[in-house]
Design an enzyme around this catalytic site. Structure first.
Site, short mmCIF file in Angstrom:
data_model
loop_
_atom_site.label_atom_id
_atom_site.label_comp_id
_atom_site.label_asym_id
_atom_site.label_seq_id
_atom_site.Cartn_x
_atom_site.Cartn_y
_atom_site.Cartn_z
N HIS A 47 -5.96 -4.79 0.70
CA HIS A 47 -5.39 -5.15 -0.53
C HIS A 47 -5.70 -6.97 -0.72
CE1 HIS A 47 -2.49 -7.67 1.43
NE2 HIS A 47 -2.21 -6.56 2.29
N GLU A 131 1.52 0.22 4.96
CA GLU A 131 1.78 -1.06 6.09
C GLU A 131 2.63 -0.54 7.01
OE1 GLU A 131 0.57 -3.31 7.97
OE2 GLU A 131 0.66 -4.99 6.35
#
Length: 342
Positions: A47, A131
Protein backbone atom coordinates in the site's frame (compact mmCIF):
# COMPACT_ATOMS: atom_id res chain seq x y z
CA UNK A 1 -9.68 -73.88 -25.14
CA UNK A 2 -6.54 -73.17 -23.20
CA UNK A 3 -4.99 -71.56 -26.30
CA UNK A 4 -8.05 -69.31 -26.77
CA UNK A 5 -7.98 -68.34 -23.10
CA UNK A 6 -4.30 -67.45 -23.31
CA UNK A 7 -4.94 -65.38 -26.43
CA UNK A 8 -7.84 -63.57 -24.73
CA UNK A 9 -5.72 -62.92 -21.62
CA UNK A 10 -2.98 -61.50 -23.82
CA UNK A 11 -5.46 -59.19 -25.57
CA UNK A 12 -6.81 -58.01 -22.20
CA UNK A 13 -3.27 -57.34 -20.98
CA UNK A 14 -2.51 -55.31 -24.10
CA UNK A 15 -5.77 -53.40 -23.72
CA UNK A 16 -4.97 -52.55 -20.09
CA UNK A 17 -1.53 -51.36 -21.12
CA UNK A 18 -3.08 -49.17 -23.80
CA UNK A 19 -5.61 -47.73 -21.37
CA UNK A 20 -2.81 -47.00 -18.90
CA UNK A 21 -0.83 -45.22 -21.63
CA UNK A 22 -3.87 -43.18 -22.66
CA UNK A 23 -4.48 -42.19 -19.04
CA UNK A 24 -0.87 -41.00 -18.83
CA UNK A 25 -1.26 -38.99 -22.04
CA UNK A 26 -4.50 -37.42 -20.77
CA UNK A 27 -2.87 -36.59 -17.45
CA UNK A 28 0.11 -34.98 -19.19
CA UNK A 29 -2.25 -33.09 -21.51
CA UNK A 30 -4.31 -31.90 -18.54
CA UNK A 31 -1.20 -30.71 -16.69
CA UNK A 32 -0.06 -28.89 -19.82
CA UNK A 33 -3.44 -27.14 -20.10
CA UNK A 34 -3.27 -26.11 -16.44
CA UNK A 35 0.29 -24.84 -16.86
CA UNK A 36 -0.53 -22.90 -20.02
CA UNK A 37 -3.47 -21.16 -18.32
CA UNK A 38 -1.45 -19.88 -15.36
CA UNK A 39 -0.79 -16.12 -15.15
CA UNK A 40 2.39 -14.78 -16.70
CA UNK A 41 3.02 -12.84 -13.50
CA UNK A 42 1.99 -12.73 -9.87
CA UNK A 43 2.52 -9.12 -8.76
CA UNK A 44 2.75 -8.06 -5.11
CA UNK A 45 2.13 -4.40 -4.25
CA UNK A 46 2.48 -2.76 -0.85
CA UNK A 47 0.00 0.00 0.00
CA UNK A 48 0.94 3.67 -0.35
CA UNK A 49 2.10 5.90 2.48
CA UNK A 50 -0.45 5.79 5.30
CA UNK A 51 -1.28 8.02 8.24
CA UNK A 52 0.38 5.47 10.49
CA UNK A 53 3.58 5.57 8.44
CA UNK A 54 4.05 9.28 9.16
CA UNK A 55 2.49 9.45 12.65
CA UNK A 56 2.78 6.36 14.86
CA UNK A 57 0.50 7.96 17.47
CA UNK A 58 -2.38 7.62 15.03
CA UNK A 59 -2.59 3.94 15.98
CA UNK A 60 -3.45 4.91 19.58
CA UNK A 61 -6.89 6.17 18.57
CA UNK A 62 -7.61 4.55 15.19
CA UNK A 63 -7.76 0.76 14.64
CA UNK A 64 -5.17 -0.45 12.15
CA UNK A 65 -7.81 -1.57 9.65
CA UNK A 66 -9.20 1.99 9.47
CA UNK A 67 -5.90 3.80 8.83
CA UNK A 68 -6.10 5.80 5.57
CA UNK A 69 -3.58 6.86 2.96
CA UNK A 70 -1.97 10.28 3.17
CA UNK A 71 -2.16 12.64 0.21
CA UNK A 72 1.31 11.46 -0.77
CA UNK A 73 0.14 7.85 -0.47
CA UNK A 74 -2.69 8.53 -2.89
CA UNK A 75 -0.20 10.01 -5.36
CA UNK A 76 2.03 6.95 -4.93
CA UNK A 77 -0.94 4.70 -5.77
CA UNK A 78 -1.53 6.60 -9.01
CA UNK A 79 2.17 6.36 -9.92
CA UNK A 80 2.14 2.64 -9.07
CA UNK A 81 -0.80 2.18 -11.43
CA UNK A 82 1.20 3.77 -14.23
CA UNK A 83 4.14 1.48 -13.47
CA UNK A 84 1.81 -1.54 -13.53
CA UNK A 85 0.35 -0.42 -16.85
CA UNK A 86 3.83 -0.14 -18.38
CA UNK A 87 4.57 -3.66 -17.18
CA UNK A 88 1.39 -5.44 -18.32
CA UNK A 89 0.38 -3.29 -21.30
CA UNK A 90 -3.06 -4.40 -22.46
CA UNK A 91 -2.85 -7.84 -20.83
CA UNK A 92 -5.67 -9.09 -18.63
CA UNK A 93 -5.47 -8.46 -14.88
CA UNK A 94 -7.22 -9.74 -11.73
CA UNK A 95 -6.83 -8.41 -8.19
CA UNK A 96 -6.71 -9.72 -4.65
CA UNK A 97 -6.67 -7.05 -1.95
CA UNK A 98 -6.39 -6.85 1.82
CA UNK A 99 -9.66 -5.43 3.23
CA UNK A 100 -7.82 -2.73 5.22
CA UNK A 101 -8.75 0.83 4.19
CA UNK A 102 -5.27 1.83 3.04
CA UNK A 103 -4.92 -1.19 0.71
CA UNK A 104 -8.37 -0.67 -0.80
CA UNK A 105 -7.53 3.00 -1.37
CA UNK A 106 -4.25 1.96 -3.00
CA UNK A 107 -6.06 -0.45 -5.31
CA UNK A 108 -8.52 2.28 -6.32
CA UNK A 109 -5.59 4.50 -7.33
CA UNK A 110 -3.76 1.71 -9.16
CA UNK A 111 -6.81 0.75 -11.22
CA UNK A 112 -7.18 4.27 -12.64
CA UNK A 113 -4.30 3.52 -15.02
CA UNK A 114 -5.98 0.40 -16.44
CA UNK A 115 -8.75 -0.02 -18.98
CA UNK A 116 -11.90 -1.54 -17.46
CA UNK A 117 -11.85 -4.27 -20.11
CA UNK A 118 -8.46 -5.47 -18.79
CA UNK A 119 -9.93 -6.44 -15.41
CA UNK A 120 -11.43 -9.90 -15.86
CA UNK A 121 -13.33 -10.36 -12.60
CA UNK A 122 -14.47 -8.59 -9.45
CA UNK A 123 -11.73 -7.75 -6.96
CA UNK A 124 -11.32 -10.33 -4.20
CA UNK A 125 -11.11 -8.87 -0.69
CA UNK A 126 -9.34 -11.50 1.37
CA UNK A 127 -8.65 -11.00 5.12
CA UNK A 128 -5.93 -13.66 5.03
CA UNK A 129 -3.60 -11.16 3.35
CA UNK A 130 -4.21 -8.38 5.89
CA UNK A 131 -1.51 -6.77 8.01
CA UNK A 132 -0.02 -8.57 11.01
CA UNK A 133 -2.25 -8.04 14.05
CA UNK A 134 -0.61 -5.83 16.69
CA UNK A 135 -3.69 -5.50 18.96
CA UNK A 136 -6.84 -3.40 18.65
CA UNK A 137 -5.00 -0.17 19.49
CA UNK A 138 -1.26 0.46 19.65
CA UNK A 139 -0.06 2.53 22.60
CA UNK A 140 3.30 3.90 21.51
CA UNK A 141 5.37 3.33 24.71
CA UNK A 142 4.08 -0.25 24.97
CA UNK A 143 4.77 -0.92 21.27
CA UNK A 144 8.31 0.47 21.54
CA UNK A 145 8.96 -2.01 24.34
CA UNK A 146 7.60 -4.82 22.14
CA UNK A 147 9.79 -3.79 19.21
CA UNK A 148 12.82 -3.89 21.49
CA UNK A 149 11.90 -7.38 22.73
CA UNK A 150 11.38 -8.53 19.14
CA UNK A 151 15.03 -7.87 18.33
CA UNK A 152 16.08 -10.77 20.57
CA UNK A 153 13.25 -13.10 19.51
CA UNK A 154 13.15 -12.40 15.77
CA UNK A 155 10.49 -10.94 13.49
CA UNK A 156 9.17 -14.36 12.52
CA UNK A 157 8.73 -15.80 16.01
CA UNK A 158 7.83 -12.76 18.13
CA UNK A 159 4.12 -12.63 19.07
CA UNK A 160 2.71 -9.26 20.03
CA UNK A 161 0.49 -9.18 23.14
CA UNK A 162 -3.13 -9.45 21.91
CA UNK A 163 -1.75 -9.85 18.37
CA UNK A 164 0.07 -12.22 16.04
CA UNK A 165 3.55 -13.49 15.37
CA UNK A 166 5.08 -13.64 11.92
CA UNK A 167 4.55 -17.40 12.11
CA UNK A 168 0.80 -16.82 12.60
CA UNK A 169 0.68 -14.67 9.47
CA UNK A 170 2.69 -17.34 7.61
CA UNK A 171 -0.04 -19.87 8.42
CA UNK A 172 -2.83 -17.79 6.93
CA UNK A 173 -0.71 -16.87 3.92
CA UNK A 174 -0.17 -20.60 3.33
CA UNK A 175 -3.93 -21.10 3.39
CA UNK A 176 -4.44 -18.17 1.01
CA UNK A 177 -1.92 -19.60 -1.47
CA UNK A 178 -3.70 -22.95 -1.49
CA UNK A 179 -6.97 -21.20 -2.38
CA UNK A 180 -5.28 -19.03 -4.98
CA UNK A 181 -3.74 -21.99 -6.79
CA UNK A 182 -6.99 -23.94 -6.69
CA UNK A 183 -8.50 -21.05 -8.61
CA UNK A 184 -5.56 -20.83 -11.00
CA UNK A 185 -5.63 -24.55 -11.71
CA UNK A 186 -9.17 -24.34 -13.13
CA UNK A 187 -8.35 -21.30 -15.27
CA UNK A 188 -8.15 -23.51 -18.37
CA UNK A 189 -11.87 -24.23 -17.98
CA UNK A 190 -12.70 -20.55 -18.45
CA UNK A 191 -12.86 -18.73 -21.80
CA UNK A 192 -9.46 -17.27 -22.62
CA UNK A 193 -10.91 -13.75 -22.42
CA UNK A 194 -11.65 -14.36 -18.71
CA UNK A 195 -8.24 -15.77 -17.73
CA UNK A 196 -5.99 -13.25 -15.95
CA UNK A 197 -2.53 -12.99 -17.46
CA UNK A 198 -1.45 -11.01 -14.40
CA UNK A 199 -2.58 -11.68 -10.84
CA UNK A 200 -2.06 -8.65 -8.59
CA UNK A 201 -2.07 -8.85 -4.78
CA UNK A 202 -2.37 -5.47 -3.01
CA UNK A 203 -1.29 -6.01 0.57
CA UNK A 204 1.23 -5.05 3.30
CA UNK A 205 5.00 -5.15 3.68
CA UNK A 206 5.35 -8.06 6.10
CA UNK A 207 2.68 -9.98 4.22
CA UNK A 208 4.67 -9.62 0.99
CA UNK A 209 7.79 -11.01 2.64
CA UNK A 210 5.91 -13.94 4.17
CA UNK A 211 4.14 -14.59 0.85
CA UNK A 212 7.55 -15.01 -0.79
CA UNK A 213 8.88 -17.02 2.15
CA UNK A 214 6.05 -19.54 1.74
CA UNK A 215 6.08 -19.47 -2.06
CA UNK A 216 9.84 -19.97 -2.47
CA UNK A 217 10.31 -22.00 0.74
CA UNK A 218 12.74 -19.55 2.29
CA UNK A 219 14.15 -20.55 5.65
CA UNK A 220 13.40 -18.37 8.67
CA UNK A 221 17.00 -17.15 8.50
CA UNK A 222 16.58 -16.05 4.89
CA UNK A 223 13.26 -14.32 5.67
CA UNK A 224 14.98 -12.32 8.41
CA UNK A 225 17.48 -10.93 5.87
CA UNK A 226 14.81 -9.36 3.63
CA UNK A 227 14.00 -5.70 4.14
CA UNK A 228 10.44 -4.42 4.26
CA UNK A 229 9.37 -3.05 0.85
CA UNK A 230 8.74 0.67 0.51
CA UNK A 231 5.28 2.15 0.03
CA UNK A 232 3.80 1.09 -3.31
CA UNK A 233 6.85 -1.04 -4.02
CA UNK A 234 6.10 -3.79 -6.54
CA UNK A 235 7.57 -7.30 -6.50
CA UNK A 236 7.02 -9.47 -9.57
CA UNK A 237 6.96 -13.27 -9.68
CA UNK A 238 7.56 -14.18 -13.33
CA UNK A 239 6.29 -17.45 -14.77
CA UNK A 240 8.55 -19.72 -16.78
CA UNK A 241 6.08 -20.89 -19.41
CA UNK A 242 8.06 -24.06 -20.13
CA UNK A 243 7.76 -25.33 -16.55
CA UNK A 244 4.92 -23.32 -15.00
CA UNK A 245 7.18 -22.31 -12.10
CA UNK A 246 7.76 -18.76 -10.86
CA UNK A 247 10.83 -16.77 -9.87
CA UNK A 248 11.41 -13.24 -8.58
CA UNK A 249 11.99 -10.92 -11.51
CA UNK A 250 14.57 -8.14 -11.29
CA UNK A 251 14.00 -6.59 -14.73
CA UNK A 252 12.34 -3.14 -14.79
CA UNK A 253 10.68 -3.76 -11.40
CA UNK A 254 11.52 -3.28 -7.73
CA UNK A 255 13.97 -5.79 -6.32
CA UNK A 256 13.64 -7.11 -2.75
CA UNK A 257 16.58 -5.88 -0.70
CA UNK A 258 18.30 -8.36 1.59
CA UNK A 259 21.40 -8.41 3.73
CA UNK A 260 22.80 -10.95 6.18
CA UNK A 261 25.47 -10.64 8.85
CA UNK A 262 28.28 -13.19 8.91
CA UNK A 263 31.43 -13.79 10.94
CA UNK A 264 34.41 -14.62 8.75
CA UNK A 265 37.26 -16.71 10.18
CA UNK A 266 40.40 -15.73 8.31
CA UNK A 267 43.34 -18.02 7.63
CA UNK A 268 45.63 -15.71 9.63
CA UNK A 269 43.54 -16.39 12.76
CA UNK A 270 41.60 -13.13 12.79
CA UNK A 271 37.80 -12.93 12.83
CA UNK A 272 35.89 -10.16 11.07
CA UNK A 273 32.17 -9.35 10.95
CA UNK A 274 30.71 -8.44 7.58
CA UNK A 275 27.31 -7.97 5.95
CA UNK A 276 26.51 -9.96 2.80
CA UNK A 277 24.77 -7.61 0.31
CA UNK A 278 21.95 -8.90 -1.89
CA UNK A 279 21.71 -12.16 0.05
CA UNK A 280 18.72 -13.27 -2.05
CA UNK A 281 20.92 -12.98 -5.14
CA UNK A 282 22.98 -15.95 -3.96
CA UNK A 283 21.84 -19.19 -5.65
CA UNK A 284 20.26 -21.55 -3.08
CA UNK A 285 21.04 -23.30 -0.88
CA UNK A 286 22.43 -19.88 0.03
CA UNK A 287 24.00 -20.54 3.40
CA UNK A 288 26.23 -23.34 2.16
CA UNK A 289 27.09 -21.61 -1.12
CA UNK A 290 30.49 -20.56 0.19
CA UNK A 291 31.99 -19.49 -3.14
CA UNK A 292 29.06 -17.15 -3.94
CA UNK A 293 29.11 -15.66 -0.43
CA UNK A 294 32.83 -14.92 -0.59
CA UNK A 295 32.34 -13.39 -4.02
CA UNK A 296 29.68 -11.05 -2.60
CA UNK A 297 32.07 -10.12 0.21
CA UNK A 298 34.98 -9.60 -2.16
CA UNK A 299 37.14 -12.14 -0.32
CA UNK A 300 39.50 -14.77 -1.72
CA UNK A 301 38.67 -18.36 -0.79
CA UNK A 302 42.27 -19.14 0.09
CA UNK A 303 42.23 -16.44 2.77
CA UNK A 304 39.13 -17.77 4.59
CA UNK A 305 38.82 -20.74 6.93
CA UNK A 306 35.14 -20.65 7.83
CA UNK A 307 31.90 -18.65 7.90
CA UNK A 308 29.59 -18.38 10.91
CA UNK A 309 25.95 -17.31 10.85
CA UNK A 310 23.39 -16.71 13.55
CA UNK A 311 23.64 -16.26 17.29
CA UNK A 312 25.51 -18.17 19.96
CA UNK A 313 22.67 -20.59 20.61
CA UNK A 314 22.44 -21.79 17.01
CA UNK A 315 25.45 -20.70 15.03
CA UNK A 316 25.94 -22.45 11.71
CA UNK A 317 29.54 -22.95 10.73
CA UNK A 318 30.53 -23.82 7.18
CA UNK A 319 34.04 -25.05 6.50
CA UNK A 320 35.66 -23.14 3.68
CA UNK A 321 36.23 -24.83 0.35
CA UNK A 322 39.97 -24.92 1.00
CA UNK A 323 39.51 -27.75 3.49
CA UNK A 324 41.37 -25.84 6.20
CA UNK A 325 40.58 -26.96 9.76
CA UNK A 326 37.63 -25.25 11.41
CA UNK A 327 38.70 -23.03 14.32
CA UNK A 328 37.29 -23.92 17.70
CA UNK A 329 34.75 -21.48 19.10
CA UNK A 330 32.27 -21.73 21.97
CA UNK A 331 28.61 -22.21 21.11
CA UNK A 332 29.23 -23.32 17.53
CA UNK A 333 27.21 -26.27 16.25
CA UNK A 334 27.33 -28.00 12.88
CA UNK A 335 23.66 -27.54 11.96
CA UNK A 336 22.29 -27.54 8.40
CA UNK A 337 19.97 -24.76 7.28
CA UNK A 338 16.37 -25.94 7.62
CA UNK A 339 14.28 -26.22 5.61
CA UNK A 340 16.61 -26.72 2.67
CA UNK A 341 15.84 -24.16 0.02
CA UNK A 342 15.22 -25.32 -3.55
Amino acid sequence: ASGAEAEAADEISQLKARIHALEGELSAHSKERVRAARPKRIILIRHGESEGNVNKYRYETVPDAHISLTERGQEQALECGQKLKRLVGDQRVAFYVSPFRRTRQTLAGVKQALCPDQIVRDDRLDPRIREQEFGNYQVVPEMEKCFEERKSVGRFWYRFPHGESGADVYQRISNFLESMFRELDVNYQRPESRRPENLVVVTHGLTMRLFCMRFFRWSVETFETVWNPGNCEMWVLQCDESTGSYSLSTEKVDKPLSMRKVRVFMADGSVIEREIPDYLGIPPPRQSNTAAILDKLGLDQKDVTALSFGNEEATILEQAVTGSPVPSAPGISMLPEFPTEP
